[in-house]
Design a protein around this motif. Structure first.
Motif: not given
Length: 141
Positions: A53, A55, A75-77, A87
């Motif tokens: 993942d 971010c 940010t979100h992952t 993203i």
């Protein structure tokens, strides 16, 4: 083996006008302008297996080069996939301060295996890329 990941571009909304910044290009922003990170695009080299993942952490930098930790956001992952991945940016906005000279962006990669970067999630992530977007027209420029 973990893939190589980098920040390709950052889309900002500055006082209602969208600006896309790549590489070492500056952001046109003045003290008092409202700034929001709309989207960050990352680029991932080809790889096999689980990419993990990623971010992006974002934080303003002052004229002394110090990160303004109280203004930190991220940010979100997202899952890492080869090619370009967009993203969504965080929902908040900043108001550019008199002493701000840039906005630092750090790409954090969470591979399936532990890393040697003990300063990133206790070795669970690695900082794959970092750039500072300079503010053209701010107090430090």
């Amino acid at each position: 083996m973990s893939p190589a990941i980098s920040i390709y571009s950052i889309n900002f909304l500055v006082s209602g006008l969208e600006q896309v910044v790549r590489g070492d290009n500056p952001l046109d922003a003045l003290p008092g302008d409202s700034v929001q990170v709309v989207e960050v695009t990352i680029c991932v080299d080809s790889f096999s297996g689980d990419g993990g993942d990623a971010c992006v952490d974002l934080v303003p930098v002052d004229s002394g080069g110090q990160e303004l930790v109280s203004e930190h956001t991220g940010t979100h992952t997202v899952r890492v996939a080869a090619g370009f991945t967009r993203i969504s940016g965080p929902t908040g906005t900043w108001t550019i301060g008199e002493t701000w000279t840039g906005i630092a962006a750090v790409l954090n990669h969470w591979p399936p295996e532990d890393t040697e970067d003990l300063g990133c999630g206790g070795g669970r992530c690695e900082r794959d890329d970092r750039l500072v977007v300079a503010l053209r027209g701010s107090g430090g420029n």
